[in-house]
Design an enzyme around this catalytic site. Structure first.
Site, mmCIF file in Angstrom:
data_model
loop_
_atom_site.group_PDB
_atom_site.id
_atom_site.type_symbol
_atom_site.label_atom_id
_atom_site.label_comp_id
_atom_site.label_asym_id
_atom_site.label_seq_id
_atom_site.Cartn_x
_atom_site.Cartn_y
_atom_site.Cartn_z
ATOM 1 N N GLU A 393 1.358 1.493 7.221
ATOM 2 C CA GLU A 393 0.274 1.142 6.904
ATOM 3 C C GLU A 393 -0.938 1.959 7.316
ATOM 4 O OE1 GLU A 393 -0.612 -1.355 5.312
ATOM 5 O OE2 GLU A 393 1.193 -2.928 5.220
ATOM 6 N N GLU A 462 10.084 -3.425 4.779
ATOM 7 C CA GLU A 462 10.110 -4.707 5.429
ATOM 8 C C GLU A 462 10.292 -5.770 4.328
ATOM 9 O OE1 GLU A 462 6.229 -4.799 7.738
ATOM 10 O OE2 GLU A 462 6.190 -2.815 8.112
HETATM 11 C C1 IPT Z 1 3.333 -5.339 7.965
HETATM 12 C C2 IPT Z 1 3.369 -4.268 8.984
HETATM 13 O O1 IPT Z 1 3.778 -2.963 8.646
HETATM 14 C C3 IPT Z 1 4.060 -4.683 10.283
HETATM 15 O O2 IPT Z 1 3.907 -3.596 11.487
HETATM 16 C C4 IPT Z 1 3.781 -5.781 10.457
HETATM 17 O O3 IPT Z 1 2.696 -6.028 11.203
HETATM 18 C C5 IPT Z 1 3.966 -6.808 9.590
HETATM 19 O O4 IPT Z 1 3.406 -6.614 8.630
HETATM 20 C C6 IPT Z 1 3.662 -8.411 9.816
HETATM 21 O O5 IPT Z 1 4.326 -8.777 10.882
HETATM 22 S S1 IPT Z 1 1.875 -4.978 7.072
HETATM 23 C C7 IPT Z 1 1.298 -6.355 6.376
HETATM 24 C C8 IPT Z 1 0.040 -6.342 5.638
HETATM 25 C C9 IPT Z 1 2.277 -6.767 5.077
#
Ligand code: IPT
Length: 887
Positions: A393, A462
């Protein structure tokens, strides 16, 4: 402008190099240091070795100082790079030590966020980059040496470290003093490739003027730098993490190495290791301990690795910074594929529409390259590391290109990852986060936007946000990853809840330390609870990630996958009671004939012997098949006077249409919709009909949406039979949370036994780990301890439930169809009102909810809501429940 407000990452530092296991003397300075806290960076001088610091407090290094503060995306300071607020907590640290050698390097594994260093009164330099190592060349004195380290909470580096986690400064990893011989081995670079077509390997170890020995491979004192061709080597993989012990020596220093041979390639958009397509069954791991924060000890790192292995996880993304180096040693040894990520995130610039983002500002280029180099140089010899990630990010820009270009030039053997630039200009894999199932499917089929991306393997760096109850939809993601060759799998967000132990709240989250700006419990979104107890989500993930596949056809169950080292056993149970069992020979099992009763066949694959990561008997995979559906359990009841039922009164249930919103309900907007439509404030109007039936109109104020519930109680010689019929009225605009019949029972009840799915909780799109069986739990144990209280603890597909006291008597409830069972000591409203688990207090009643249906869980706290098939609609439903006495 001060040094800590400089775009440049440091001064006086040694060039980055590999983490090495040397035979040179190493002094670990972990332990109590003298410590002084100042509210600003302008603290009095303290580097004089003769300064009397005996009045200073003693503090453990590694450790944090100050108060933790949590924000997800937003910077907790004004965006004015490279400047930071005057309120800049500063910790001065001092320690005296004796070495017995003169030439040394002073090594810091991690200091958050900026360290300025003096030895014996002489300034060595300063450094930023909290989670990358830094070293200084030093000359030690005989006798006492005094090290002084000034640590600032904020620095220019803080702009590059906007990860979603606690802000918490400190010397949080070890500080060591490493002896340097007259001619040291400064750096080592192992290149160990495996050729799956020949079974051979090539080995080249760069180590300057030195000799290489790998006993097991018959390599003795070969000059470092030579390419050695090996006819036969065993490859390294996460499943079989074969390491060869080696050493390089130059007569002055000897460095031990653990070498793993493996080759990472991308062929036809498929990610492969050693010629085999790679399916990453991963998790995102932050370093976290509920007391120590990010100052993790070796036992905790090992606990993480063992827990991962035991839950069928084969990969880790080190979100969002290089982990403690020991963690990677463990990954090499126990076998985990690693995406090693740079300590880099600038997410807070999103608030400025990415104006001034460091990723695209040339003034930051050196700082970004420095971080990348420090990671790659430190970790380049780990076979477990199969991909470099530029960070997380951090928007788009030329500095990312520079980081990627430098990395490729230094190490062409590993693909490069970065998710933040959708066009993927600098990377080798197409990565997305929280893509919906539909999008994953489209990408799987090769429908990405352009040629460049279509030529890449696809990973979800993720997915399945494990916040609170959930995540839902895991099994369907895995089906897509399995179905499409270019899908290389993904990494669930995230490994552990970052709840900090707290006197009053049990576990604290954002806001509990008085932060002005914070993001609440978004920091608790892990598969493990803060104390590392697996959540139901982790148990589900273990099932979904299991390495064996089971298929049924023509009355035969087949097992696919590698069963080496596993014992397979089957058993048949009737209403949860064992009737037969035996070993499963080979990969096929003829399904046994059923009976009159409800019968299930369960196959379990368990470790045949001890492994490095789990003992013999550890369950790796399982599968269940229903052999016979069983009888109508309420057939043949005889009308007549019902017996008395201990601890149960015949009262009309309350229909509940709401649940204490989960984090996913909240994130998906359902909390708002449910409250707006009044599902949390239903009114009840009751009519008793001539024929004894009770009709209740259940609806909130200000609308005509609601339910008409018709209840009929009948007496049978076995017990009381309740017939419940639910009909929606009005035009429903939101999905109800549940169709639940709520009963209040005496608080004396303590224990629940049920035949249904268990032992853990399950909702329409969760509960992969829950199998059909007979289970007993106390009411307290039925509660899932989500750090932020919310709907939890439902047992699914229950046919029979018995609620009892320690003395035995109680009530047995049998359904004519499976139902959801929830039993707790507080009401739905009380559960919802609680902010921490410590707010939940046992009341004067036991609350029993029999659910005819519930809305799915999904993963909308970050990502998509429940799939269509798991959404509840306002629809008619009916159930018959028999209440009987048991003793
Ligand atoms: C995403 C981040 O990469 C991660 O660090 C964490 O914050 C997660 O979200 C939520 O828990 S970024 C998000 C804009 C999808």
């Amino acid at each position: 402008m001060s040094y800590f407000e400089d775009f440049l990452p440091g001064a006086g530092r040694k060039a980055p190099r590999a983490a090495l296991d040397t035979d040179a003397r190493v002094i670990d300075l972990s332990g109590p240091w003298r410590f002084r806290l100042s509210p600003t960076a302008h603290a009095p001088d303290f580097a004089d070795p003769d300064l009397d610091d005996t009045a200073w407090e003693l503090r453990q290094v590694p450790g944090h100082f100050g108060t933790p503060a949590y924000t997800n995306v937003r910077y907790p300071f004004p965006i004015d790079p490279p400047r930071v607020p005057g309120e800049n907590l500063t910790g001065d640290h001092r320690i005296a030590f004796e070495a017995g050698f003169e030439r040394a390097v002073l090594r810091f594994e991690g200091v958050d966020s900026c360290a300025r260093v003096w030895l014996n009164g002489q300034e060595l330099g300063y450094s930023m980059g909290s989670r990358v190592p830094v070293e200084f060349d030093v000359t030690l004195r005989p006798g006492r040496n005094v090290l002084a380290v000034r640590v600032h909470q904020w620095s220019a580096g803080s702009y590059l470290e906007d990860q979603d986690m606690w802000w918490w400064p400190g010397i949080f990893r070890e500080v060591t003093v490493i002896e340097r011989p007259a001619e040291p081995i400064d750096d080592v670079f192992v290149h160990a490739d495996y050729d799956h077509t020949t079974g051979g390997g090539t080995l080249r170890v760069e180590a300057g003027e030195a000799l290489l020995t790998v006993e097991e491979l018959g390599v003795h004192d070969r000059p470092a730098g030579e390419t050695i061709t090996l006819e036969h080597v065993e490859p390294w993989s996460a499943q079989h993490p074969r390491l060869y012990e080696a050493s390089v020596s130059n007569g002055h220093e000897r460095v031990r190495l653990a070498i793993g041979f493996r080759t990472v390639t991308i062929e036809d958009a498929v990610l492969k290791v050693n010629g085999e397509p790679l399916k990453l069954k991963g998790v995102n791991r932050h370093e976290f301990h509920p007391v120590k924060g990010r100052a993790l000890d070796a036992e905790t790192m090992l606990a993480d690795v063992l827990l991962m292995k035991r839950h069928n996880i084969n990969a880790v993304r080190t979100s969002h910074y290089p982990p403690h180096p020991h963690f990677l040693d463990l990954c090499d040894r126990y076998g985990l594929w690693v995406v090693d990520e740079c300590d880099y995130e600038t997410h807070g610039f999103q608030e400025l529409d990415w104006r001034g983002n460091p990723s695209d500002d040339p003034r930051w280029e050196q700082a970004l390259l420095d971080r990348m180099r420090r990671m790659v140089e430190r970790d380049k010899n780990h076979p477990s590391v199969i991909m470099w990630s530029l960070g997380n990010e951090a928007g788009t820009g030329r500095n990312l290109a520079a980081m990627a270009a430098w990395t490729r030039g230094r190490d062409s053997s590993r693909p490069i990852h970065y998710e933040g630039d959708r066009a993927c200009p600098d990377v080798d894999v197409h990565s997305r986060m929280y893509a919906s199932h539909a999008e994953v499917e489209a990408i799987g089929r090769g429908e990405d936007e352009d040629e460049r991306r279509r030529a890449m393997p696809f990973v979800q760096c993720e997915y399945a946000h494990a916040m609170g109850n959930g995540p839902g939809g895991l099994a369907e993601y895995q089906e897509l990853y399995d179905a499409h060759p270019r899908c290389a799998g993904g990494f669930v967000w995230e490994w552990i809840d970052h709840g900090l132990r707290h006197d009053r709240h049990g576990y604290a989250y954002g806001g509990d330390f008085g932060e002005v700006l914070h993001d609440g419990n978004f920091v608790c979104d892990g598969l493990l609870f803060p104390d590392r107890t697996p959540s139901p989500g982790l148990l589900d993930l273990k099932k979904v990630y299991q390495p064996l596949r089971f298929t049924e056809a023509g009355g035969v169950l087949r097992v696919e996958g590698d069963t080496a080292g596993l014992d397979l056993e089957w058993c048949v149970e009737a209403d949860g009671v064992l009737v037969d069992s035996g070993p499963m020979e080979g990969s096929e099992l003829k399904l046994p004939a059923g009976g009159e009763d409800e019968r299930w066949l369960t196959v379990r694959a368990c470790l045949a012997g001890d492994t490095a990561w789990a003992p013999a008997g550890h369950e790796v995979a399982w599968h269940q098949v229903r052999l016979t559906p069983g009888p109508d359990r309420l057939a043949g009841l005889t009308e007549g006077a019902a017996p008395a039922i201990p601890l149960f009164e015949r009262v009309t249930p309350r229909l509940e249409l709401w649940r204490a919103p989960t984090d996913n309900d909240q994130g998906g907007g359902l909390r708002w919709h449910w409250s707006h439509h009044g599902l949390d404030r239903l009114t009840y109007r009751t009519e008793q009909r001539q024929d004894g039936t009770i009709v209740q109109r259940v609806a909130p104020a200000a609308t005509d949406e609601g339910y008409l519930a018709t209840y009929t109680w009948r007496e049978t010689t076995s017990g009381l039979l309740l017939e419940a019929d639910l009909e929606p009225v009005g035009v429903w605009k939101v999905p109800p949370a549940r169709l639940g019949l709520a009963f209040e029972l005496p608080a004396e009840l303590t224990t629940v036994t049920w035949y249904g799915r268990g032992p853990g909780e399950a909702y329409p799109d969760t509960g992969a780990a829950a199998y059909v069986g007979l289970f007993t739990r106390t009411i307290d144990d039925l509660q899932t301890p989500y750090v932020h209280p919310q709907e939890n603890g439902q047992r699914a597909d229950v046919r029979i439930a018995v609620l009892s006291t320690p003395r035995g008597p109680g009530v047995k409830i049998t359904g004519d169809r499976p139902f959801g069972l929830t039993v707790r000591r507080w009401s739905t409203a009380e559960l919802d009102a609680a902010r921490h688990r410590t707010d939940l207090v046992a009341g004067e009643k036991v609350h029993l909810i029999v659910d005819l249906a519930q809305h799915g869980i999904g993963t909308a706290s970050c990502g998509p809501g429940p799939l269509e098939k798991y959404r509840l609609t306002a629809r008619p439903a009916a159930i018959r429940l028999l209440f009987e006495p048991v003793s």
